[in-house]
Structure formats: C-alpha cells, structure tokens
Motif scaffolding. Sequence first.
Motif, PDB file in Angstrom:
ATOM      1  N   HIS A 209       1.287  -1.482  -0.028  1.00 13.87           N
ATOM      2  CA  HIS A 209       0.254  -0.111  -0.121  1.00 13.87           C
ATOM      3  C   HIS A 209       0.902   1.126   0.065  1.00 13.87           C
ATOM      4  N   PRO A 210       1.326   1.397  -1.042  1.00  6.41           N
ATOM      5  CA  PRO A 210       2.751   3.127  -1.367  1.00  6.41           C
ATOM      6  C   PRO A 210       2.117   4.269  -0.534  1.00  6.41           C
ATOM      7  N   GLU A 215      -5.531   3.862  -3.952  1.00  7.55           N
ATOM      8  CA  GLU A 215      -6.224   2.523  -3.655  1.00  7.55           C
ATOM      9  C   GLU A 215      -5.277   2.968  -2.191  1.00  7.55           C
ATOM     10  N   THR A 216      -4.709   3.253  -1.593  1.00  4.82           N
ATOM     11  CA  THR A 216      -3.787   3.988  -0.251  1.00  4.82           C
ATOM     12  C   THR A 216      -4.794   4.402   0.660  1.00  4.82           C
ATOM     13  N   TRP A 217      -5.219   5.341  -0.211  1.00  9.16           N
ATOM     14  CA  TRP A 217      -6.484   6.943   0.533  1.00  9.16           C
ATOM     15  C   TRP A 217      -6.828   5.796   1.575  1.00  9.16           C
ATOM     16  N   TYR A 232      -3.717   7.502  12.602  1.00 11.20           N
ATOM     17  CA  TYR A 232      -3.444   8.067  10.957  1.00 11.20           C
ATOM     18  C   TYR A 232      -4.142   7.195  10.196  1.00 11.20           C
ATOM     19  N   GLU A 233      -3.879   8.223   8.926  1.00 14.77           N
ATOM     20  CA  GLU A 233      -4.479   7.707   7.761  1.00 14.77           C
ATOM     21  C   GLU A 233      -3.848   8.380   6.802  1.00 14.77           C
ATOM     22  N   ILE A 234      -3.505   7.328   5.485  1.00 16.05           N
ATOM     23  CA  ILE A 234      -3.131   8.214   4.437  1.00 16.05           C
ATOM     24  C   ILE A 234      -4.493   8.452   3.958  1.00 16.05           C
ATOM     25  N   GLN A 235      -3.630  10.055   3.252  1.00 13.85           N
ATOM     26  CA  GLN A 235      -4.718  11.018   2.338  1.00 13.85           C
ATOM     27  C   GLN A 235      -3.918  11.539   1.480  1.00 13.85           C
TER      28      GLN A 235
END
Length: 245
Positions: A209-210, A215-217, A232-235
């Motif tokens: 999940h780069p 698709e990772t966001w 935390y989350e990736i956005q």
Amino acid sequence: MKKHGEAFEFAAIGHVRTPFKDKFGVPRQPGLAAEAKGVIKLLPDPDLKTALKSLEEFSHLWIVFVFHEHGGKNWKPSIRPPRLGGNRKVGVLASRSPHRPNPIGLSAVSIEKIDLDAEGGPEIYVGSVDLIDGTPVLDIKPYIPYADSIPDANAGWASEPIPRFEVRFTPEAEADIQKQDPVGEKNLRSLIISILELDPRPAFQKRQHPVSEKETWGRRYGFDVLEHDVKYEIQEGLFVVYALE
C-alpha cells in the motif's frame, strides 16, 4: 541455523527508557528523529558511577545494546531491508537488521545531561534515540569524531536519500495534543511528525500500500508513543493524524 564459535556471557549494566513502547514507530536509525529523547538508566553500582567520570566532556556516545524484543529466535543469512521496500534481499551482515547471529546493536546518540546522583542509579539523558523502551544496555563508549566519522564512506545499498512525507493534523487531533501536552513539554507534536514523515509502517505494508497510490488513501493505522495511541490515515500522498488515545 546453529551458532558456531566461542560462547560469551554478558550482563546488562542498565537499560534505556524511551517514548516507544513497541517496535512500530521506532525510528529505523539514530539521528532520524531529533525529538526522540531517552534516558540511559544504569544500575546503582558505585563502580558504574565512577566509570562515568569525564563522560560529560563529550557531546555524543555509542550505546551497545541487545535487541531483546526482535521477535525471532533463529536468524537467517538473507533479509529484505525495509529501506529497499522489501523488494530485494541482502546478506544480514550487510544490514542493520535485529535478526542477527548475535542480536546486538549499536547506536550513536547525543548527550544532553548526566545525573550521577539520580535515585536508583546514574542517568544519562540522550537525544535522537532509535530504541524501544526497556532496551538492555551492555556498554557505552564516547563518540570520537576523528575516529568514528568517515565523511567519504560509501553507504552501499542504503545510499539513496530517505523519503519524507508531509504530516498534517485534524482539528480534533490538534485538540488532543493540546490537552495531553498543553505547554509543549513533551514535544509531542514534533515527535509525532518526526516519526510519521519517515513512514513507520512495516516493509510489507509499504510495498502493498504505497503512500502515492489512490487505492491506499483512506487506510488507517496507529502506533504508540509516550503512552499515547496515535491514530493516522493516508490521504492524497501524505499522513493525517486524526486522534490520540
């Protein structure tokens, strides 16, 4: 694989207290997170107190320690370094993996203060630590620039610049930090940034999940620091802290 050669037995002279209660979130090398502070707590032995004489004259020291919670009993001759995203194997002795023939590590840290008369044994306050809380210490040695620094050394497969990512906080997370560290004594916000900007996730998660892929966001993760569970989350190619628990 079985170990060969002579066997030696060592006793720890103390341990390190750090903000990191588990391996997730621990900087992968010393010096990467300047806000990561720690304390080397030595045993209450008068000889150890005497052995620290003149250490205050140095700015940095080496910590010789044990990877006591690396999670594996047997070492393997080849590993996949997180620095390479897990996409390439190298020899374990050509890496700094904790899964070694002997689980011993070495870290260079800055000396901030030494308290020889601390209750329970001498304490050495250090900066830029990369160790999990409770790490056993086998030895410490002064860092000597003319002997220990080699400016033109080749870093091999680890020579590529370390990518750093932008870190943001939601209003809710900012409020949590203000509540937990109102005067900034813990440097909690700066510490979280210094950890997250290096992407503390395990190599397999980075590979699958780069941060840059859409698709990772939206994927959410967490790590513990200073007894706080940082959520935390990736956005959109960056990290967003949304809560502290």
